[in-house]
Design a protein around this motif. Sequence first.
Motif, PDB file in Angstrom:
ATOM      1  N   ALA A 235       0.815  -1.215   0.000  1.00 12.88           N
ATOM      2  CA  ALA A 235       0.000   0.000   0.000  1.00 12.88           C
ATOM      3  C   ALA A 235       0.840   1.253   0.000  1.00 12.88           C
ATOM      4  O   ALA A 235       0.298   2.353  -0.007  1.00 12.88           O
ATOM      5  CB  ALA A 235      -0.924  -0.007   1.217  1.00 12.88           C
ATOM      6  N   GLY A 236       2.157   1.122   0.013  1.00 11.85           N
ATOM      7  CA  GLY A 236       3.009   2.288  -0.126  1.00 11.85           C
ATOM      8  C   GLY A 236       3.842   2.628   1.076  1.00 11.85           C
ATOM      9  O   GLY A 236       4.698   3.504   0.999  1.00 11.85           O
ATOM     10  N   LEU A 237       3.652   1.931   2.196  1.00 11.89           N
ATOM     11  CA  LEU A 237       4.387   2.265   3.407  1.00 11.89           C
ATOM     12  C   LEU A 237       5.640   1.395   3.478  1.00 11.89           C
ATOM     13  O   LEU A 237       5.559   0.181   3.462  1.00 11.89           O
ATOM     14  CB  LEU A 237       3.498   1.954   4.621  1.00 11.89           C
ATOM     15  N   ARG A 238       6.819   2.030   3.549  1.00 11.94           N
ATOM     16  CA  ARG A 238       8.067   1.275   3.561  1.00 11.94           C
ATOM     17  C   ARG A 238       8.323   0.822   4.999  1.00 11.94           C
ATOM     18  O   ARG A 238       9.154   1.370   5.700  1.00 11.94           O
ATOM     19  CB  ARG A 238       9.205   2.144   3.058  1.00 11.94           C
ATOM     20  N   ASP A 239       7.590  -0.216   5.396  1.00 11.41           N
ATOM     21  CA  ASP A 239       7.579  -0.626   6.803  1.00 11.41           C
ATOM     22  C   ASP A 239       8.128  -2.035   6.906  1.00 11.41           C
ATOM     23  O   ASP A 239       7.433  -3.000   6.661  1.00 11.41           O
ATOM     24  CB  ASP A 239       6.115  -0.573   7.280  1.00 11.41           C
ATOM     25  N   ASP A 240       9.395  -2.171   7.207  1.00 11.32           N
ATOM     26  CA  ASP A 240      10.033  -3.483   7.339  1.00 11.32           C
ATOM     27  C   ASP A 240      10.875  -3.446   8.604  1.00 11.32           C
ATOM     28  O   ASP A 240      11.743  -2.590   8.742  1.00 11.32           O
ATOM     29  CB  ASP A 240      10.907  -3.753   6.110  1.00 11.32           C
ATOM     30  N   LEU A 241      10.595  -4.362   9.534  1.00  9.51           N
ATOM     31  CA  LEU A 241      11.277  -4.322  10.820  1.00  9.51           C
ATOM     32  C   LEU A 241      12.774  -4.562  10.691  1.00  9.51           C
ATOM     33  O   LEU A 241      13.538  -4.166  11.563  1.00  9.51           O
ATOM     34  CB  LEU A 241      10.696  -5.392  11.750  1.00  9.51           C
ATOM     35  N   ARG A 242      13.187  -5.202   9.582  1.00 10.81           N
ATOM     36  CA  ARG A 242      14.620  -5.416   9.438  1.00 10.81           C
ATOM     37  C   ARG A 242      15.330  -4.096   9.177  1.00 10.81           C
ATOM     38  O   ARG A 242      16.553  -4.003   9.294  1.00 10.81           O
ATOM     39  CB  ARG A 242      14.888  -6.378   8.279  1.00 10.81           C
ATOM     40  N   VAL A 243      14.566  -3.088   8.766  1.00 10.34           N
ATOM     41  CA  VAL A 243      15.164  -1.795   8.469  1.00 10.34           C
ATOM     42  C   VAL A 243      14.782  -0.761   9.524  1.00 10.34           C
ATOM     43  O   VAL A 243      15.588   0.063   9.943  1.00 10.34           O
ATOM     44  CB  VAL A 243      14.715  -1.323   7.062  1.00 10.34           C
ATOM     45  N   LYS A 244      13.528  -0.835   9.981  1.00 12.38           N
ATOM     46  CA  LYS A 244      13.052   0.153  10.950  1.00 12.38           C
ATOM     47  C   LYS A 244      13.669  -0.064  12.322  1.00 12.38           C
ATOM     48  O   LYS A 244      14.154   0.850  12.953  1.00 12.38           O
ATOM     49  CB  LYS A 244      11.517   0.052  11.060  1.00 12.38           C
ATOM     50  N   ARG A 245      13.579  -1.306  12.826  1.00  9.91           N
ATOM     51  CA  ARG A 245      14.147  -1.612  14.135  1.00  9.91           C
ATOM     52  C   ARG A 245      14.993  -2.856  13.975  1.00  9.91           C
ATOM     53  O   ARG A 245      14.585  -3.962  14.324  1.00  9.91           O
ATOM     54  CB  ARG A 245      13.022  -1.900  15.146  1.00  9.91           C
ATOM     55  N   PRO A 246      16.213  -2.691  13.413  1.00 10.03           N
ATOM     56  CA  PRO A 246      16.980  -3.892  13.057  1.00 10.03           C
ATOM     57  C   PRO A 246      17.282  -4.743  14.283  1.00 10.03           C
ATOM     58  O   PRO A 246      17.648  -4.247  15.330  1.00 10.03           O
ATOM     59  CB  PRO A 246      18.264  -3.332  12.446  1.00 10.03           C
ATOM     60  N   TYR A 247      17.097  -6.055  14.097  1.00 12.30           N
ATOM     61  CA  TYR A 247      17.412  -6.989  15.160  1.00 12.30           C
ATOM     62  C   TYR A 247      18.561  -7.870  14.662  1.00 12.30           C
ATOM     63  O   TYR A 247      18.827  -7.943  13.473  1.00 12.30           O
ATOM     64  CB  TYR A 247      16.187  -7.849  15.495  1.00 12.30           C
ATOM     65  N   GLY A 248      19.266  -8.495  15.585  1.00 14.23           N
ATOM     66  CA  GLY A 248      20.410  -9.304  15.174  1.00 14.23           C
ATOM     67  C   GLY A 248      21.442  -8.421  14.503  1.00 14.23           C
ATOM     68  O   GLY A 248      21.801  -7.365  15.020  1.00 14.23           O
ATOM     69  N   ILE A 249      21.917  -8.825  13.330  1.00 12.65           N
ATOM     70  CA  ILE A 249      22.962  -8.076  12.649  1.00 12.65           C
ATOM     71  C   ILE A 249      22.453  -7.546  11.309  1.00 12.65           C
ATOM     72  O   ILE A 249      23.215  -7.377  10.367  1.00 12.65           O
ATOM     73  CB  ILE A 249      24.202  -8.949  12.411  1.00 12.65           C
ATOM     74  N   TYR A 250      21.160  -7.262  11.223  1.00 11.44           N
ATOM     75  CA  TYR A 250      20.611  -6.868   9.934  1.00 11.44           C
ATOM     76  C   TYR A 250      21.113  -5.518   9.453  1.00 11.44           C
ATOM     77  O   TYR A 250      20.970  -5.198   8.271  1.00 11.44           O
ATOM     78  CB  TYR A 250      19.079  -6.873   9.989  1.00 11.44           C
ATOM     79  N   GLU A 251      21.690  -4.684  10.360  1.00 12.59           N
ATOM     80  CA  GLU A 251      22.164  -3.383   9.870  1.00 12.59           C
ATOM     81  C   GLU A 251      23.318  -3.556   8.909  1.00 12.59           C
ATOM     82  O   GLU A 251      23.596  -2.654   8.131  1.00 12.59           O
ATOM     83  CB  GLU A 251      22.713  -2.477  10.971  1.00 12.59           C
ATOM     84  N   ARG A 252      24.010  -4.732   9.014  1.00 12.23           N
ATOM     85  CA  ARG A 252      25.222  -4.854   8.217  1.00 12.23           C
ATOM     86  C   ARG A 252      24.939  -5.219   6.767  1.00 12.23           C
ATOM     87  O   ARG A 252      25.838  -5.251   5.949  1.00 12.23           O
ATOM     88  CB  ARG A 252      26.125  -5.955   8.798  1.00 12.23           C
ATOM     89  N   PHE A 253      23.690  -5.513   6.427  1.00  8.44           N
ATOM     90  CA  PHE A 253      23.394  -5.996   5.081  1.00  8.44           C
ATOM     91  C   PHE A 253      22.711  -4.907   4.277  1.00  8.44           C
ATOM     92  O   PHE A 253      21.922  -4.128   4.802  1.00  8.44           O
ATOM     93  CB  PHE A 253      22.512  -7.241   5.140  1.00  8.44           C
ATOM     94  N   HIS A 254      23.032  -4.882   2.982  1.00 11.95           N
ATOM     95  CA  HIS A 254      22.412  -3.908   2.083  1.00 11.95           C
ATOM     96  C   HIS A 254      21.362  -4.615   1.251  1.00 11.95           C
ATOM     97  O   HIS A 254      21.677  -5.534   0.500  1.00 11.95           O
ATOM     98  CB  HIS A 254      23.478  -3.313   1.142  1.00 11.95           C
ATOM     99  N   PHE A 255      20.130  -4.201   1.398  1.00 10.63           N
ATOM    100  CA  PHE A 255      19.081  -4.785   0.569  1.00 10.63           C
ATOM    101  C   PHE A 255      17.959  -3.765   0.428  1.00 10.63           C
ATOM    102  O   PHE A 255      17.813  -2.866   1.246  1.00 10.63           O
ATOM    103  CB  PHE A 255      18.548  -6.089   1.188  1.00 10.63           C
ATOM    104  N   ASN A 256      17.195  -3.919  -0.652  1.00 11.78           N
ATOM    105  CA  ASN A 256      16.046  -3.039  -0.862  1.00 11.78           C
ATOM    106  C   ASN A 256      14.825  -3.612  -0.194  1.00 11.78           C
ATOM    107  O   ASN A 256      14.719  -4.817   0.011  1.00 11.78           O
ATOM    108  CB  ASN A 256      15.742  -2.911  -2.366  1.00 11.78           C
TER     109      ASN A 256
END
Lengths: 377, 347, 131
Positions: A235-256
Amino acid sequence: MAQMKLEHNGTTPAGTELYCLNMGPQHPSTHGVLRVMLELDGETVVKATPVLGYLHRGIEKLAEVRTYPQFIPYTDRLDYVSSMCNNLAYCQTVEKLAGIEVPERAEYIRVMMAELNRIASHMLFIGATALDLGGMTGMMYTFRDREYILDLFNLASGSRLTYSYVRIGGVMNDISAEFITLLRKFLADLPGMLTEYDNLINGNEIFQARLKGVSIIPAAQLVSLGVTGPVLRAAGLRDDLRVKRPYGIYERFHFNVPTGTVGDNWERYMMRVLEVGESAKIIAQALEGLPEGPVMAKIPKVIKPPVGEVYHANETPRGELGFYIVSDGTTKPYRLHIRRPTFYNLGSIETLCRGVKIADVAAVLAVLDPCMGEADA
Amino acid sequence: MQESASIWIGLGRALKKCVLDATGTPWLADFVHTLAGVVGILTLILLSALILVYLERKVCAWMQMRLGPNRLGPYGIFQTIADIIKLMTKEDIQPAMVSTVMWGLAPILLFMVAMTTYAVIPFDAGVIFADLNIGIFFFFAVSSQATLPMLMAGWASNNKYSMVGGMRSVAQMISYEIPMVFSVLGVVMITGSMKMSDIVQAQEGLWFIVTQPVAFVVYIIAATAETNRTPFDLVEAESELVAGPFTEYSGMRWAYFFLAEYAFMVGASCIAATLFLGGWHGPWLPGWIWFFIKVSAMIFLFMWFRWTFPRIRVDQLMSFGWKVLLPLSVANILVTGIGLWLFFPLS
Amino acid sequence: MYGIGLLKGLSVTLRRCFSKPNTVEYPEERLPVGPMFRGGCIDLNLDKCIACGLCAMACPNSAIDLTTEKSESGKKVMARYFHRLPVCMYCNYCIEACPTQAIHWTQNYEMSALQHADLIIDCMAGKGGSR
């Protein structure tokens, strides 16, 4: 069961009558034991009421009489199609509560497993959607390709569907070199598989005509309904917890994060197809950066978290899966509540199914990607 | 027309002579000859249904990377026999409060309609049960009667799912009758007659698929819709309506519907082969073998469509039929008429 | 051109129609299950077992029903060991909890039975007496 009260006293402006059709718990396309009570004006749905609870197993209550590690196999069986993600969410919640640090190698392995499971779940979704819309061949191809992933999981954990692989403090055991070789081969074959689905399923004009322009709901309404996951992103909201509130080590990865614009069924479908590619990117990056080391932290044999409460959520293939644990200092939780994404997504059926045809109800159910084990717990 | 050299004509004549020699009454010989024709067509339908049930599952399996039935007999060829035995021994369940007469008659009527349409199909030179001079018109008139039994089944079953399926079937079959007939009209215009043997004879030099490609495509799509095959099988959409009008039928009653569906499919393929693919014309091999090959190719096409495409929605089906196929078939008639007027001016 | 997607789909199915199928004809052919596969019932090695009871304590569903006794030399030995398949989740906790690796999976997944009682497997049947 209470008698359904029909809208507008059961008549339409044209003078015809409304009738109730029950897409009951036993139905080829309700993705499990879901019951949808439809009120129809000819072929158009006036009101759709979901009835849940046919698969309720009392998992939350069971948690109060199981120790923290013993509960992990039960989380497998919540959303049985994406077990690794459920395990991960639960273990991270307990680690947050007890303050346990997970070794680096275990974190990387966890990410790889979770993303592999996301691909497997989305492949099942593509196949099940194709099946619900009548193209049974599509299901066979996706299930065939999903077998590669299940073989990988069998190699790593010994089980094909309910792994209990992610444990509190790390993972169950290390991955072998054979696993990594097979994983690389799978990642190399994946673009070919996706092209085949494109040619057979996505690119098919009939398929697109069935899904495009149906059930357009604005993002604000979906947020107020509590919907999360690919349905909200469409619906248009860029809402993904891996990006909004990264858990584990997800900040280290680049993905769309694939985001839609219109918010119709087609975009809800395409979000998951695009996410498969993004997950493959994450796995490739994780494989590159996989360090050596232990896969399990040094934790006491008996886990007794301090008194307190914690909420932690992950982004599973269906949405935001959250665990809320209240601990009273003993080995068993005092209260464990699971914020199950399918439960909230299914609450939006009534909004999504207003004014569509009966055939679209099956399509809506398919693109919501419900897993009834999770909706009922 | 010269005497046909087909083996089937020879057999029929031999049978007639046999009876005539044995009894001496000419009307009995004629009667036996006609009866042999009826029995032949019935055998053909049942045999083709038998083979097609098995073939459909095999083709479906190959397209889905599977093996299909392979347990009963070599390559599973006895699977259909097992299915028939199962269907015949199933309990005949009649739900409460169905309209018994309508409910019971529906499968019989549907099968009767399917069988009757075979009367005008030319299997070989002269091997046609009734070479009416309104041949192709007869076929479409009789096959459009298939709408009623579906509606009867849907309504009399006392089941909402069946009723929805029955309503959908009426909408679908009526919508696609017209483009189907109009597409065939071009062929009739070029031939100048509705007699089946004339149409086949007119294709001796050039098949009509070359001069009427648009009509062929329209006919294929409309025939898929008329015979309730995917992508137009929303009458019996498995994933929504569980079986549409056929939900409340079990055992042999359901087998009738099944047989009728396959009979319609084979009938539509036969008409496509006759009208567009040159009928029984072909070098070296006898005519009926060529006819068989062409019909098999058409049946494979229908099966190919079924196992590739998803299902279309009912409002999209209606809009496609009325807004796309109908103008296309009318345009085809227009272009055919202009072409005929330009190249074959009436003297 | 409208319809290109339909034609591509047709070509995919046609190609698959004439390529090798992916069927494994069970029960004549069986796929290998891998060394870690959790299946069948528990295979108890009495020589390694020290009758500590950790497997039964680790099980979330109490699927292991065991009683120990003291042998003549004063050591703890296993008296009864039943693995209850109807409640077993195949979560692997018992195998991991055993300190001497005395239990393993039999990996025989064809365990269906006609009676419920046949699913309660006596893991000590046919094995030698206690140490």
